[in-house]
Design a protein around this motif. Structure first.
Motif, PDB file in Angstrom:
ATOM      1  N   LYS A  11       0.836  -1.204   0.000  1.00 50.70           N
ATOM      2  CA  LYS A  11       0.000   0.000   0.000  1.00 50.70           C
ATOM      3  C   LYS A  11       0.868   1.251   0.000  1.00 50.70           C
ATOM      4  O   LYS A  11       0.581   2.237  -0.653  1.00 50.70           O
ATOM      5  CB  LYS A  11      -0.881  -0.015   1.251  1.00 50.70           C
ATOM      6  CG  LYS A  11      -2.153  -0.778   1.098  1.00 50.70           C
ATOM      7  CD  LYS A  11      -3.218  -0.180   2.010  1.00 50.70           C
ATOM      8  CE  LYS A  11      -4.606  -0.684   1.663  1.00 50.70           C
ATOM      9  NZ  LYS A  11      -4.708  -2.144   1.593  1.00 50.70           N
ATOM     10  N   SER A  12       1.975   1.197   0.776  1.00 47.19           N
ATOM     11  CA  SER A  12       2.818   2.381   0.871  1.00 47.19           C
ATOM     12  C   SER A  12       3.483   2.695  -0.463  1.00 47.19           C
ATOM     13  O   SER A  12       3.769   3.848  -0.762  1.00 47.19           O
ATOM     14  CB  SER A  12       3.870   2.185   1.957  1.00 47.19           C
ATOM     15  OG  SER A  12       4.631   1.032   1.709  1.00 47.19           O
ATOM     16  N   ALA A  63       1.635   9.158   5.540  1.00 46.95           N
ATOM     17  CA  ALA A  63       2.820   8.299   5.448  1.00 46.95           C
ATOM     18  C   ALA A  63       3.240   7.822   6.829  1.00 46.95           C
ATOM     19  O   ALA A  63       3.674   6.678   6.999  1.00 46.95           O
ATOM     20  CB  ALA A  63       3.955   9.057   4.780  1.00 46.95           C
ATOM     21  N   GLN A  64       3.088   8.710   7.824  1.00 48.61           N
ATOM     22  CA  GLN A  64       3.504   8.314   9.160  1.00 48.61           C
ATOM     23  C   GLN A  64       2.651   7.183   9.703  1.00 48.61           C
ATOM     24  O   GLN A  64       3.068   6.490  10.618  1.00 48.61           O
ATOM     25  CB  GLN A  64       3.459   9.514  10.107  1.00 48.61           C
ATOM     26  CG  GLN A  64       4.704  10.362   9.982  1.00 48.61           C
ATOM     27  CD  GLN A  64       4.593  11.666  10.722  1.00 48.61           C
ATOM     28  OE1 GLN A  64       3.503  12.168  10.952  1.00 48.61           O
ATOM     29  NE2 GLN A  64       5.719  12.230  11.107  1.00 48.61           N
ATOM     30  N   SER A  65       1.458   7.010   9.137  1.00 52.33           N
ATOM     31  CA  SER A  65       0.639   5.932   9.682  1.00 52.33           C
ATOM     32  C   SER A  65       0.563   4.708   8.779  1.00 52.33           C
ATOM     33  O   SER A  65       0.046   3.682   9.211  1.00 52.33           O
ATOM     34  CB  SER A  65      -0.769   6.439  10.015  1.00 52.33           C
ATOM     35  OG  SER A  65      -1.322   7.056   8.892  1.00 52.33           O
ATOM     36  N   ILE A  66       1.042   4.794   7.525  1.00 57.08           N
ATOM     37  CA  ILE A  66       0.972   3.576   6.718  1.00 57.08           C
ATOM     38  C   ILE A  66       2.322   3.092   6.214  1.00 57.08           C
ATOM     39  O   ILE A  66       2.438   1.962   5.761  1.00 57.08           O
ATOM     40  CB  ILE A  66       0.018   3.726   5.506  1.00 57.08           C
ATOM     41  CG1 ILE A  66       0.591   4.699   4.491  1.00 57.08           C
ATOM     42  CG2 ILE A  66      -1.365   4.112   5.937  1.00 57.08           C
ATOM     43  CD1 ILE A  66      -0.066   4.551   3.141  1.00 57.08           C
ATOM     44  N   SER A  67       3.354   3.930   6.242  1.00 55.57           N
ATOM     45  CA  SER A  67       4.590   3.530   5.577  1.00 55.57           C
ATOM     46  C   SER A  67       5.741   3.379   6.561  1.00 55.57           C
ATOM     47  O   SER A  67       5.863   4.137   7.514  1.00 55.57           O
ATOM     48  CB  SER A  67       4.975   4.562   4.525  1.00 55.57           C
ATOM     49  OG  SER A  67       6.218   4.195   3.970  1.00 55.57           O
ATOM     50  N   LEU A  68       6.569   2.389   6.309  1.00 55.30           N
ATOM     51  CA  LEU A  68       7.780   2.215   7.107  1.00 55.30           C
ATOM     52  C   LEU A  68       9.020   2.481   6.263  1.00 55.30           C
ATOM     53  O   LEU A  68      10.118   2.109   6.628  1.00 55.30           O
ATOM     54  CB  LEU A  68       7.833   0.800   7.682  1.00 55.30           C
ATOM     55  CG  LEU A  68       6.812   0.588   8.793  1.00 55.30           C
ATOM     56  CD1 LEU A  68       6.795  -0.862   9.219  1.00 55.30           C
ATOM     57  CD2 LEU A  68       7.106   1.475   9.983  1.00 55.30           C
TER      58      LEU A  68
END
Lengths: 344, 311
Positions: A11-12, A63-68
């Motif tokens: 998803k990211s 981004a802070q909540s879905i991507s690493l």
């Protein structure tokens, strides 16, 4: 059965592909603004900038909540920080700054400091009286109070010499550089007496008292030689502006000291930040007043020698300042309150 | 449910606070922007602030000297020896006074009120002044923070020079006071000085970050035939960040060491045929992709895993 499976995507990654065009556009705009400022931007580009900024901000919080992907989040943080300081940068329209400052913030700020101004005035008056009385008692104190700034105005000088120092003499050159020197010197003293407020206001108190002592000593000297009126005239032409500025500057210092010692319901840090904001505005005004005083001193003292005119100019300036500080920028909510003076 | 969301949100911020902008060992000030987004700004380090101020002081000291040298080298001062040029001399003298006044009292304010909100020294160190409350940086804040410089920087510096000479208990006390004010930024997390507290400003470091490529390539990994079970993905977000850094640096020795460590921990069975054993980088990238996919999946459900010490 030879069909290839659909490409595997996080998803990211999809998120990044959909948005990175906007990020790059914003980055390019910011690079341009960094180099040349916003002047070269067309109207559409200017209007587009906040949109790109907001979209980058929403990308960041998403981004802070879905991507690493740390590189991407880091990039977005830096991009948003840069966009933030550009969009909310120090530059507002000069017109807005000026109208807000003169019509509201400066006189309003001075009115809020009325207690501290009353204290400064009281210290100043006590200083004048003390200076006069001490010198009348023992004239050797005069040198201690006036010292290096005396320019030949000493108790041993004759009335004629003293009269000359008040500008009755012919034009002596180099007076305007001297006025500039005094102006820059005064501004620095004002800044010091403001900044000293953080040391619980004690040095501010000392500076204000010293100003008073100096004034009292000189008043004593000239009036003892029968030149009191001329001296008052000489002083008032720029002195009403200059002294008002000094009094306000030390009031700013006292305000900081008060908020430092008695922050009230707020935390000390918040109280200090509040005090700094208020006094900073007022102090910019003080620097402006001292510039005006310097101009009056450089031009007025030289060309206007009649005591009546000197008094008139000094009086007009003082009246203008008082009217400005008392009445400009008041809100008309409470007409009863408008009538009562804000000064102590 | 709401509580769990708040918890994960807090945890998420902790993760980034460990290494704001990917720079380890630095702290960040979180500024709440008017849009309601929390934006971390890296605090300027004490060293950066000292560096910036030293550069500025050098500029402040050298500029008047250069002006003086220019004045004496150029043939203009011959003009002023005869009395007719008195006015010109006065103008020159006045501009000199204004110039020194600007250098001494207006330098910091002028540059910090400008577009970049930074003096030349700060600009070189990639620093800038921001308002701590998230609003605009106002001229009054800049004035206040730099007025305080008088007693925070210039007076202590003067005292440091004179106190040694005068000696005595007063000299010592003045010296200590000066030192305390100078070193105040060392004793708070944001390295703010007194003027910053008073003006509600902070000095922050503005790095220039580049958007690199995305490391995860799940299709490529699938073709390689590298898969991992859920038990083998036994790391958290912190290790994922370190792994990302290793893969971006691409140092062969480091990648080998990391790959060996991971293989040992997850008990990875290498293919029998030595030709099928993937190179370290391919292995690490595949592991990175799988771990990220797994952790991001957990993240979407609000079940974040901070590091490998989960239970």
């Amino acid at each position: 059965m030879a069909e290839t499976p659909p490409p595997l995507r996080l998803k990211s990654q999809k998120f990044r592909e959909a948005r990175q065009g906007d990020w790059k556009a914003l980055n390019a705009q910011l690079d341009r603004a960094d180099r040349k400022g916003l002047n070269g931007f067309s109207v559409e580009e200017i209007l587009n900038l906040p949109l790109l900024y907001r979209s980058a901000m929403s990308s960041l919080s998403m981004a802070q909540s879905i991507s690493l992907d740390r590189n991407m989040v880091t990039y977005l943080q830096a991009l948003c920080a840069r966009a933030y300081v550009t969009v909310y940068g120090p530059q507002t329209r000069v017109k807005d700054i000026l109208s807000g400052f003169f019509a509201r913030d400066w006189p309003g700020g001075v009115r809020k400091l009325w207690r501290e101004i009353a204290l400064s005035v009281a210290i100043f008056i006590v200083g004048i009286i003390a200076g006069w009385m001490i010198c009348a008692h023992d004239s050797s104190w005069y040198a201690n109070f006036v010292g290096g700034m005396s320019e030949g105005r000493t108790p041993s000088a004759s009335a004629e010499v003293l009269r000359k120092t008040l500008g009755h003499s012919e034009k002596d050159a180099m007076l305007s550089p001297f006025a500039v020197f005094l102006m820059t010197h005064n501004t620095r003293v004002a800044i010091m007496s403001f900044a000293f407020g953080i040391l619980f206001g004690i040095p501010t108190f000392g500076l204000m008292l010293y100003e008073g002592l100096q004034m009292g000593a000189m008043l004593w000297l000239f009036s003892s030689k029968g030149l009191g009126v001329e001296f008052g005239a000489w002083l008032s032409i720029h002195g009403t502006t200059e002294m008002t500025a000094f009094i306000i500057a030390s009031a700013c210092g006292f305000h900081i000291a008060r908020r430092l010692m008695f922050p009230g319901d707020l935390s000390r840090r918040t109280a200090l930040a509040e005090a700094g904001k208020l006094t900073g505005t007022v102090m910019i005004g003080v620097a402006l007043m001292l510039t005006i005083a310097g101009c009056l001193e450089g031009i007025g003292r030289q060309s206007i020698t009649e005591p009546v005119f000197r008094f008139a100019i000094g009086g007009v300036m003082l009246t203008l300042w008082l009217l400005f500080f008392l009445f400009v920028g008041r809100t008309r909510k409470d007409p009863a309150k408008k009538m009562e003076p804000a000064h102590g | 449910m709401a509580k769990a969301g708040a918890m994960s949100g807090k945890k998420g911020r902790d993760l980034m606070a460990d290494a704001p902008y990917g720079e380890y060992g630095r702290t960040a000030s979180e500024i709440l922007t008017p849009e309601g987004v929390v934006l971390p700004f890296i605090n300027a380090s004490f060293g950066e602030r000292v560096g910036a101020v030293v550069i500025d002081l050098i500029i402040m000291a050298v500029a008047p000297i250069l002006m003086l040298i220019a004045f004496f080298l150029l043939p203009i001062h011959d003009l002023f020896t005869d009395k007719h040029n008195r006015a010109a001399l006065e103008i020159l003298w006045i501009s000199w006074l204004f110039f020194t006044f600007f250098i001494r009292s207006g330098y910091f304010m002028f540059f910090e009120m400008g577009r970049r909100a930074a003096t030349p020294g700060k600009r070189l160190m990639r620093l800038r002044v921001i308002a701590h409350d998230g609003g605009r940086l106002t001229p009054s804040a800049v004035f206040t923070r730099n007025a305080m410089r008088e007693i925070e920087l210039f007076m202590p510096l003067g005292l440091l020079f004179t106190a040694g000479a005068s000696g005595g208990i007063i000299g010592l006390l003045a010296f200590l006071w000066a030192l305390a004010l100078l070193l105040l930024p060392l004793f708070n997390r944001q390295h703010a000085r007194l003027g910053d507290f008073l003006a509600g400003t902070r000095v922050v470091h503005m790095p220039k970050a580049q958007l690199s490529y995305d490391l995860a390539d799940l299709d490529g990994d699938r073709n390689l035939g590298l898969t991992f079970t859920q038990e083998q993905l036994a790391y958290g977000e912190m290790e994922l960040g370190v792994l990302e850094q290793v893969l971006r640096d691409r140092k062969a020795s480091v990648m080998k060491a990391v790959a060996d460590k991971i293989k040992a921990r997850i008990n990875w069975q290498a293919p029998k045929n030595p030709a099928d054993v993937p190179p370290d980088e391919a292995f690490l990238r595949a592991y990175y992709g799988a771990l990220r996919a797994y952790l991001e999946g957990r993240m979407l459900l609000g079940r974040r895993r901070k590091d490998k010490t989960f239970s």
